[in-house]
Enzyme design. Structure first.
Site, short mmCIF file in Angstrom:
data_model
loop_
_atom_site.label_atom_id
_atom_site.label_comp_id
_atom_site.label_asym_id
_atom_site.label_seq_id
_atom_site.Cartn_x
_atom_site.Cartn_y
_atom_site.Cartn_z
N GLY A 120 73.28 -41.02 -49.36
CA GLY A 120 72.56 -39.78 -49.66
C GLY A 120 71.17 -39.81 -49.09
N ASN A 121 70.34 -38.89 -49.49
CA ASN A 121 68.94 -38.88 -49.05
C ASN A 121 68.05 -38.38 -50.17
OD1 ASN A 121 68.53 -35.88 -48.73
ND2 ASN A 121 70.28 -36.18 -47.38
N SER A 122 66.74 -38.41 -49.95
CA SER A 122 65.80 -38.15 -51.05
C SER A 122 65.44 -36.69 -51.27
CB SER A 122 64.47 -38.88 -50.80
OG SER A 122 64.65 -40.03 -50.10
N SER A 123 66.12 -35.77 -50.62
CA SER A 123 65.72 -34.36 -50.79
C SER A 123 66.00 -33.89 -52.22
CB SER A 123 66.49 -33.50 -49.80
OG SER A 123 66.17 -32.16 -50.03
#
Ligand code: CTP
Length: 425
Positions: free
Chosen positions: A226-229
């Site tokens: 995933g990513n931090s958005s």
């Protein structure tokens, strides 16, 4: 920048209001505090006054040295009635923590202290963040009082579950974390601010598609890439477009924050799901604001169950590229559709990198974020962006720099630029 009136009622969670003020002022908002008398047993006026840089009021009968003005605002020449002047100057009134007693009084319209009379006198949006013991929160009286407030248009920020103040107590009732409180206020403000800024409802009749959040690509049944958005920028854009009168559809990828009122929301998890949702919604939209952080790669063969650590051997993960959703949509666009990308670029050369994306993906505009900075962007309530846009001729790229501001303000600035590009395109 907005003016936030913060009402603090009695409860252990009053200490979290200090952190909220720190975050809000760092994001550029001006804050004034009114306290209930009981809240002073938990946190005193001096702490709130120091962090806001403004006097704190508890009673209607005390003089306000700032005469109802917020930090940065000119004081009126005459001595006003503090509760009326404070709420008249506020863009939003947030009561956090809101105790069971305060919620009951708000529901009944009782104004036996300054915090309550401000709520009755407020014409700005009212936001209430309950914090109390789980039994008190789940009591039918509290549930009914919150339902009454909601019916009246009050925004209620649900408390969190977890450890409560008294030893051994677990359950729902913890005040939402300060970052969530601020994000919720900014989402409400995005609506209110936009309405004010665009009194002509200049986006009425437009269908706007916004993507927000970050996709998750499964590795096995429980793990993902995933990513931090956090989705905050996308939510602010959706709220601002809605406030200007647009019909807004939000495709939200793993966004924990609530969508703005009046926005149709489709939840997705993976890049492939986001692609399908966008392909279904895009033909009917006039403006696409592609703020989601979409994975560029996904595990080629996610495992069905949970991968065991077995003999702790090297585990290799094969990744395959995902489709570039934005480029695909831009290539299929019809006349009159405006396609806006968001580029997360690192440090020097950010704008040049974004210019290349604008050209390669055939976009009308691209909003550039410098992700090397920790004070803006991912999971922070403020942003500072550069917008590159074209009026049809891609060899002629114009540039707008939007200074650091809350994401609600930045969203409004982005919509202003998109509106201008559409008008002259
Ligand atoms: N985007 C997309 N589909 C992808 C990747 C990105 O639609 N698979 C969109 C994003 O939503 C954003 C824009 O493309 O609006 C730019 O994304 P970014 O990740 O910054 O650029 P990439 O094209 O992925 O290039 P790179 O990661 O190499 O910088």
């Amino acid at each position: 920048m907005s003016r936030i009136l913060l009402g603090v009622s009695g409860g252990i969670a009053a200490y979290k209001a200090l952190e909220l003020i720190r975050l809000a002022t760092a994001a550029g908002h001006a804050v004034r505090v009114v306290q209930s008398p009981a809240s002073r047993r938990f946190v005193g006026e001096a702490s709130f006054a120091a962090l806001t840089g403004a006097p704190v009021l508890v009673s209607e009968f005390e003089r306000d040295p700032a005469r109802g003005a917020f930090p940065g605002q000119e004081q009126p020449a005459r001595e006003p009635l503090s509760h009326l002047e404070l709420v008249a100057n506020a863009d939003i009134y947030l009561i956090a923590p809101a105790s069971a007693n305060t919620i009951a009084k708000l529901a009944a319209g009782i104004a036996d202290n300054l915090l309550g009379s401000c709520a009755l006198a407020a014409t700005c949006p009212l936001v209430v963040a309950p914090a109390m013991n789980n039994h008190m929160y789940e009591h039918p009286a509290t549930r009914a009082n919150l339902a009454t407030l909601r019916e009246r248009g009050v925004h209620v920020i649900e408390p969190d579950s977890g450890r409560l103040a008294s030893e051994g107590e677990q359950g729902i009732g913890r005040l939402a974390e300060p970052a969530r409180l601020l994000a919720a206020c900014e989402a409400v403000l995005a609506g209110a601010v936009g309405t004010e800024a665009a009194s002509g409802q200049d986006w009425q009749g437009l269908n706007v598609l916004v993507t927000a959040g970050g996709t998750r690509e499964p590795i096995d049944s429980v793990r993902f890439l995933g990513n931090s958005s956090s989705g905050r920028m996308g939510l602010a854009l959706a709220g601002a477009a809605r406030a200007r009168g647009a019909a807004v559809t939000l495709v939200a990828a793993n966004v924990a924050l609530p969508p703005p009122d009046g926005v149709v929301c489709r939840q997705v998890v993976t890049a492939a799901e986001l692609k399908t949702a966008c392909e279904e919604e895009f033909p009917g939209c006039d403006v696409l604001l592609m703020a989601a952080a979409v994975a560029d790669f996904a595990p080629a063969a996610p495992a069905d169950g949970k991968i065991k650590k077995a003999d702790r051997q090297l585990l290799e993960l094969r990744l395959e590229p995902t489709a570039d959703v934005l480029a695909g949509l831009a290539a299929s666009r019809r006349e009159g559709q405006t396609v806006v990308g968001f580029a997360a670029e690192h440090g020097e050369g950010a704008v040049d990198g974004a210019r290349e994306k604008l050209l390669a993906k055939q976009l009308d505009a691209v909003v550039v974020n410098d992700i090397s900075r920790t004070d803006i962007g991912f999971d922070v309530d403020a942003n500072e962006v550069t917008i590159l846009g074209t009026r049809g001729e891609r060899s002629d790229i114009e540039r707008w720099d939007v200074p650091r501001a809350s994401k609600a303000r930045v969203a409004d600035a982005i919509l202003d630029v998109i509106g201008r590009l559409r008008d002259s395109g």
